[in-house]
Enzyme design. Structure first.
Site, PDB file in Angstrom:
ATOM      1  N   ASP A   1       0.849  -1.196   0.000  1.00  0.00           N
ATOM      2  CA  ASP A   1       0.000   0.000   0.000  1.00  0.00           C
ATOM      3  C   ASP A   1       0.881   1.241   0.000  1.00  0.00           C
ATOM      4  OD1 ASP A   1      -2.246  -1.585   0.156  1.00  0.00           O
ATOM      5  OD2 ASP A   1      -2.707  -1.120   2.248  1.00  0.00           O
TER       6      ASP A   1
ATOM      7  N   ARG B   1      -0.741  -0.562  -8.733  1.00  0.00           N
ATOM      8  CA  ARG B   1      -2.141  -0.229  -8.455  1.00  0.00           C
ATOM      9  C   ARG B   1      -2.283   1.302  -8.496  1.00  0.00           C
ATOM     10  NH1 ARG B   1      -3.240  -0.895  -2.509  1.00  0.00           N
ATOM     11  NH2 ARG B   1      -3.350  -3.114  -2.904  1.00  0.00           N
TER      12      ARG B   1
HETATM   13  P1  FAD Z   1     -14.178   8.752  -5.557  1.00  0.00           P
HETATM   14  O1  FAD Z   1     -13.440   9.810  -6.293  1.00  0.00           O
HETATM   15  O2  FAD Z   1     -14.178   8.811  -4.043  1.00  0.00           O
HETATM   16  O3  FAD Z   1     -15.676   8.730  -6.045  1.00  0.00           O
HETATM   17  C1  FAD Z   1     -15.981   8.752  -7.449  1.00  0.00           C
HETATM   18  C2  FAD Z   1     -17.261   8.014  -7.702  1.00  0.00           C
HETATM   19  O4  FAD Z   1     -17.099   6.619  -7.367  1.00  0.00           O
HETATM   20  C3  FAD Z   1     -18.433   8.474  -6.875  1.00  0.00           C
HETATM   21  O5  FAD Z   1     -19.049   9.626  -7.430  1.00  0.00           O
HETATM   22  C4  FAD Z   1     -19.324   7.238  -6.895  1.00  0.00           C
HETATM   23  O6  FAD Z   1     -19.992   7.151  -8.131  1.00  0.00           O
HETATM   24  C5  FAD Z   1     -18.307   6.107  -6.800  1.00  0.00           C
HETATM   25  N1  FAD Z   1     -18.065   5.760  -5.380  1.00  0.00           N
HETATM   26  C6  FAD Z   1     -16.958   6.049  -4.665  1.00  0.00           C
HETATM   27  N2  FAD Z   1     -17.085   5.587  -3.404  1.00  0.00           N
HETATM   28  C7  FAD Z   1     -18.282   5.003  -3.323  1.00  0.00           C
HETATM   29  C8  FAD Z   1     -19.019   4.378  -2.262  1.00  0.00           C
HETATM   30  N3  FAD Z   1     -18.523   4.255  -1.020  1.00  0.00           N
HETATM   31  N4  FAD Z   1     -20.233   3.883  -2.540  1.00  0.00           N
HETATM   32  C9  FAD Z   1     -20.780   4.010  -3.761  1.00  0.00           C
HETATM   33  N5  FAD Z   1     -20.152   4.618  -4.807  1.00  0.00           N
HETATM   34  C10 FAD Z   1     -18.919   5.114  -4.589  1.00  0.00           C
HETATM   35  N6  FAD Z   1      -5.365   4.996  -1.201  1.00  0.00           N
HETATM   36  C11 FAD Z   1      -4.089   5.255  -0.835  1.00  0.00           C
HETATM   37  O7  FAD Z   1      -3.717   6.402  -0.638  1.00  0.00           O
HETATM   38  N7  FAD Z   1      -3.166   4.216  -0.733  1.00  0.00           N
HETATM   39  C12 FAD Z   1      -3.510   2.923  -0.981  1.00  0.00           C
HETATM   40  O8  FAD Z   1      -2.656   2.023  -0.867  1.00  0.00           O
HETATM   41  C13 FAD Z   1      -4.848   2.640  -1.390  1.00  0.00           C
HETATM   42  N8  FAD Z   1      -5.233   1.384  -1.692  1.00  0.00           N
HETATM   43  C14 FAD Z   1      -6.494   1.177  -2.180  1.00  0.00           C
HETATM   44  C15 FAD Z   1      -6.852  -0.104  -2.611  1.00  0.00           C
HETATM   45  C16 FAD Z   1      -8.093  -0.315  -3.188  1.00  0.00           C
HETATM   46  C17 FAD Z   1      -8.466  -1.683  -3.655  1.00  0.00           C
HETATM   47  C18 FAD Z   1      -9.012   0.778  -3.338  1.00  0.00           C
HETATM   48  C19 FAD Z   1     -10.359   0.595  -3.985  1.00  0.00           C
HETATM   49  C20 FAD Z   1      -8.674   2.036  -2.890  1.00  0.00           C
HETATM   50  C21 FAD Z   1      -7.431   2.256  -2.293  1.00  0.00           C
HETATM   51  N9  FAD Z   1      -7.062   3.512  -1.846  1.00  0.00           N
HETATM   52  C22 FAD Z   1      -5.772   3.743  -1.470  1.00  0.00           C
HETATM   53  C23 FAD Z   1      -8.094   4.586  -1.674  1.00  0.00           C
HETATM   54  C24 FAD Z   1      -8.138   5.539  -2.861  1.00  0.00           C
HETATM   55  O9  FAD Z   1      -6.997   6.351  -2.874  1.00  0.00           O
HETATM   56  C25 FAD Z   1      -9.374   6.455  -2.786  1.00  0.00           C
HETATM   57  O10 FAD Z   1      -9.308   7.224  -1.624  1.00  0.00           O
HETATM   58  C26 FAD Z   1     -10.692   5.730  -2.773  1.00  0.00           C
HETATM   59  O11 FAD Z   1     -10.690   4.607  -3.611  1.00  0.00           O
HETATM   60  C27 FAD Z   1     -11.828   6.690  -3.250  1.00  0.00           C
HETATM   61  O12 FAD Z   1     -11.624   7.073  -4.598  1.00  0.00           O
HETATM   62  P2  FAD Z   1     -12.447   6.422  -5.800  1.00  0.00           P
HETATM   63  O13 FAD Z   1     -11.577   6.468  -7.015  1.00  0.00           O
HETATM   64  O14 FAD Z   1     -12.887   5.064  -5.425  1.00  0.00           O
HETATM   65  O15 FAD Z   1     -13.742   7.287  -6.012  1.00  0.00           O
END
Ligand code: FAD
Length: 278
Positions: free
Chosen positions: A107, A158
């Protein structure tokens, strides 16, 4: 014990409950990335204990023949104590994992850890080709350059938007700008990477973009989403694409659950409804 409202996001406190969750996911063709919750340790014993649990978990995954891998956090493996502690513990986990055929993700934590994380990744990825991956954050200004460097390293990457809130001199803070950066990073990766691309996002627009890039370049990719988030979409996507669910577990679940709860109002509404309806 984990209360029912938190168990949407956390697969119990023990490896046994987490592995049972993985079994159910695998039945729906979704693979699992297991994460033992824990970060920012300043105690060497806590680091050693989590590192030992990861080595045992890797063994359990291999023995059970589940479709699962692990994802570790640098400060869980001692980065706050010293870079050499982190490197030593990471190398020991990756050695066992490579021996058992289990993939290891690293991560990415806050921006002060990026250099140490990428350097350690590069070392283990060159020693264990195809067995290790690292996360990069689209909100950091440096990430375009980092991704160019990673194109030559034999491991998966990732891509995420970034879960931390770095200062504006090192990061984009506007959501639309971060989305634009994410799209540009994916374009570069699909055009230049052959080690593996993971799209770590719940964003339907991002996922559509990745599908379109896959059509254009023919590059393989996997989708990664968190446990408890868009679970219906995970099952639907798994019919056509490789989907991995990030599955946190362990006794240190409160701060992770709090983060999930506060990042979106609909999640907060879900929790309130669960409390009110018992
Ligand atoms: P966002 O920009 O938050 O949302 C965009 C759209 O996605 C929303 O408008 C909606 O349509 C949909 N959406 C988002 N969240 C939801 C929800 N809860 N329910 C329903 N719809 C939703 N971050 C790090 O800094 N370091 C890491 O190592 C790390 N590892 C990760 C590993 C995985 C598998 C994932 C999925 C995320 C990880 N993250 C990590 C978190 C990442 O950086 C984001 O903070 C997080 O994924 C939110 O961004 P997003 O791209 O999903 O969507």
């Amino acid at each position: 014990m984990i209360p029912p409202i938190a168990s949407r996001f956390v697969a119990g406190e023990s490896p046994a409950t987490a592995l049972e969750h993985v079994r159910q996911l695998n039945d729906r063709d979704v693979k699992a990335i297991l994460n033992l919750l824990g970060e920012h340790y300043d105690d060497r014993d806590a680091v050693a204990a989590d590192a030992a649990e990861y080595r045992q978990l890797v063994d359990d995954i291999a023995r059970s023949r589940l479709e699962a891998c692990i994802s570790v956090k640098p400060t869980q493996l001692g980065l706050d104590i010293g870079e050499e502690v982190f490197r030593e513990e990471l190398a020991a986990i990756v050695d066992v994992a490579a021996d058992r055929g289990v993939f290891v993700w690293i991560d990415m934590e806050d921006h002060t850890t990026t250099d140490a994380t990428l350097d350690a990744f590069e070392t283990v990825a060159r020693e264990h080709e195809g067995g290790v991956g690292v996360c990069v954050q689209a909100n950091l200004r440096r990430t375009r350059a980092d991704v160019r460097r990673l194109a030559d390293v034999p491991g998966k990457v990732r891509f995420v938007k970034g879960a931390y809130a770095p200062p504006a001199d090192v990061a984009y803070t506007d959501g639309a700008r971060i989305d634009q950066e994410y799209r540009a990073l994916l374009e570069y990766a699909f055009a230049h990477f052959d080690g593996g691309i993971a799209v770590g996002s719940h964003d339907p627009a991002v996922i559509e973009h990745a599908k379109a890039l896959h059509e254009r370049y023919g590059t393989d990719f996997e989708l990664q989403l968190l446990m408890g988030v868009r679970e219906d979409a995970q099952a639907t996507l798994a019919a056509e694409y490789e989907v991995w669910q990030y599955v946190p577990y362990g006794r240190r679940w409160t701060s992770y659950f709090y983060r999930r709860l506060t990042e979106r109002t609909d999640t907060l509404r879900f929790a309130l409804r669960a409390v009110l309806t018992g």
